[in-house]
Write an enzyme that holds these catalytic residues in place. Structure first.
Site, PDB file in Angstrom:
ATOM      1  CG  ASN A 238      -0.081  -0.334   2.529  1.00  0.00           C
ATOM      2  OD1 ASN A 238       0.472  -1.349   2.801  1.00  0.00           O
ATOM      3  ND2 ASN A 238      -0.049   0.418   3.582  1.00  0.00           N
ATOM      4  CG  HIS A 239       3.378   2.597   2.879  1.00  0.00           C
ATOM      5  ND1 HIS A 239       2.711   3.909   3.227  1.00  0.00           N
ATOM      6  CD2 HIS A 239       2.998   1.725   3.616  1.00  0.00           C
ATOM      7  CE1 HIS A 239       2.136   3.422   4.412  1.00  0.00           C
ATOM      8  NE2 HIS A 239       2.055   2.424   4.473  1.00  0.00           N
TER       9      HIS A 239
ATOM     10  CG  HIS B 122       0.344  -4.465   5.462  1.00  0.00           C
ATOM     11  ND1 HIS B 122       0.179  -2.776   5.216  1.00  0.00           N
ATOM     12  CD2 HIS B 122      -1.203  -3.964   6.080  1.00  0.00           C
ATOM     13  CE1 HIS B 122      -0.445  -2.634   5.539  1.00  0.00           C
ATOM     14  NE2 HIS B 122      -1.124  -2.726   6.101  1.00  0.00           N
TER      15      HIS B 122
ATOM     16  CG  HIS C   8       5.681  -3.701   9.636  1.00  0.00           C
ATOM     17  ND1 HIS C   8       5.863  -2.531  10.050  1.00  0.00           N
ATOM     18  CD2 HIS C   8       5.312  -4.204   7.869  1.00  0.00           C
ATOM     19  CE1 HIS C   8       5.547  -2.159   8.564  1.00  0.00           C
ATOM     20  NE2 HIS C   8       4.880  -3.250   7.528  1.00  0.00           N
TER      21      HIS C   8
END
Ligand SMILES: [Fe+2]
Ligand SMILES: [Fe+2]
Length: 271
Positions: free
Chosen positions: A67-68, A178, A180
Site C-alpha cells: 500500500n505504500h 504488511h 510487520h
C-alpha cells in the site's frame, strides 16, 4: 529451489540490516532466489530508486511493494524500467509497473513472483483472488515454471489463510506481509503450498510496527493529528522465511522462519 523472503524493510535501520543479511543468508542457506518487500524502506513510507538499487546490489532478485508503493513518487518512472521491482497485481488497470515477474535463474530454471494486496481493512482494489487466478492461468508449477511465490500484502489473517488455501497446490509459497509482526503459523499446507501469514519486518521492534513508539502511541491517546511518524532507529531484527521446493513438482518440502538480530528471539533454518 531454495527461496528466501524478507518482510517489510522499514527505514534506514531496516534497509541496512536487510542489505547486510542478504549476502550472508544467500551464502549460508544456498539461496537460489531472494525476494524482499521494501514498501517502507524510505523513512517508513515508500521506496526511492537508490534504495532499490542498494537492495538489488546486496542480493535481492525481486523487490515487492504494497500500500505504500507510491509514497516516493520517484519510484513511478523507475518501476517502469525495472521489471524485478513489482507492485500489487490488483491495482487498477493502467497502474505503472507490473504485479508479477518471471525470473530466470543462472542455471536456467524460472520462478514466477507475484505481489497481491488484500482488501480487508485496506484500500478497495480489484479482487486479489480472481486477479491471482487469472495471472496464474498462463503458468503451470512444475511444468512451465519451477517455483511460484506470492507476497500477499494484507492486514487480516483470515484473508491470508483463505487465499493460501485457495491456491494450495498451485503455488510454492504464499507469504504475508504488511502487519510487520512475524506469525508462528508457517506450515506446508495439505496440497503442498508453503504458507506463513506474515513474514514480519526488517526493522527495530522497540517501536510500533517499526515507527517511533511515543508519537505512534500519542495517535491512539489523542484523536488529533500528531507529529509525522518516523522510523525507530535501534538495531533491526531481520525477519523473513526460508523455503525449499521439490525439484519436480515445485511444491514445498519445508518452510522455516528467519529472525536475526535486534530484540526478537532468533530463528535460523538449518542449511
Ligand atoms: Fe509495511
Ligand atoms: Fe503495508
Amino acid at each position: 529451489m531454495r527461496i528466501l523472503f524478507l518482510g517489510d524493510t522499514v527505514g534506514r535501520t531496516g534497509r541496512e540490516a536487510a542489505a547486510a543479511a542478504l549476502p550472508v543468508l544467500r551464502a549460508s542457506l544456498h539461496v537460489d532466489l531472494a525476494i524482499v518487500n521494501a514498501e517502507n524502506a524510505s523513512h517508513g513510507f515508500g521506496l526511492a530508486p537508490e534504495m532499490a538499487r542498494a537492495l538489488f546490489d546486496a542480493g535481492a532478485d525481486v523487490i515487492t511493494l504494497g500500500n505504500h508503493a507510491w509514497d516516493r513518487r520517484e519510484i513511478i518512472p523507475y518501476i517502469a524500467e525495472t521489471p524485478r521491482l513489482i507492485r500489487p497485481l490488483n491495482f487498477p488497470p493502467g497502474t505503472p509497473g507490473a504485479g508479477s515477474v518471471l525470473v530466470t535463474l543462472p542455471d536456467g530454471r524460472s520462478a514466477l513472483v507475484l505481489n497481491v494486496m488484500g482488501r480487508l481493512f485496506m484500500d478497495a482494489l480489484d479482487c486479489p483472488f480472481r486477479t491471482t487466478a487469472e495471472a496464474l492461468a498462463r503458468y503451470r508449477l512444475g511444468g512451465t515454471v519451477s517455483a511460484i511465490v506470492v507476497d500477499l500484502h494484507a492486514e487480516a489473517s483470515s484473508e491470508k489463510m483463505a487465499f493460501a488455501h485457495s491456491f494450495d497446490g498451485a503455488v510454492s509459497l504464499v507469504v504475508g506481509t504488511h502487519t510487520h509482526c512475524p506469525s508462528a503459523d508457517h506450515q506446508v499446507l495439505p496440497g503442498g503450498t508453503a504458507f506463513m501469514s506474515d513474514a514480519g519486518m526488517c526493522g527495530d521492534y522497540d517501536s510500533v510496527i517499526g515507527m517511533q513508539k511515543e508519537p505512534a502511541g500519542q495517535r491512539f491517546w489523542r484523536k488529533l493529528p500528531g507529529e509525522r511518524l518516523a522510523p525507530a532507529e535501534g538495531e533491526a531484527t531481520v525477519c523473513g522465511v526460508f523455503m525449499e521446493t521439490d525439484a519436480t513438482t515445485g511444491l514445498a518440502k519445508r518452510i522455516e522462519p528467519i529472525r536475526m538480530g535486534g530484540r526478537l528471539s532468533s530463528a535460523m533454518p538449518v542449511a
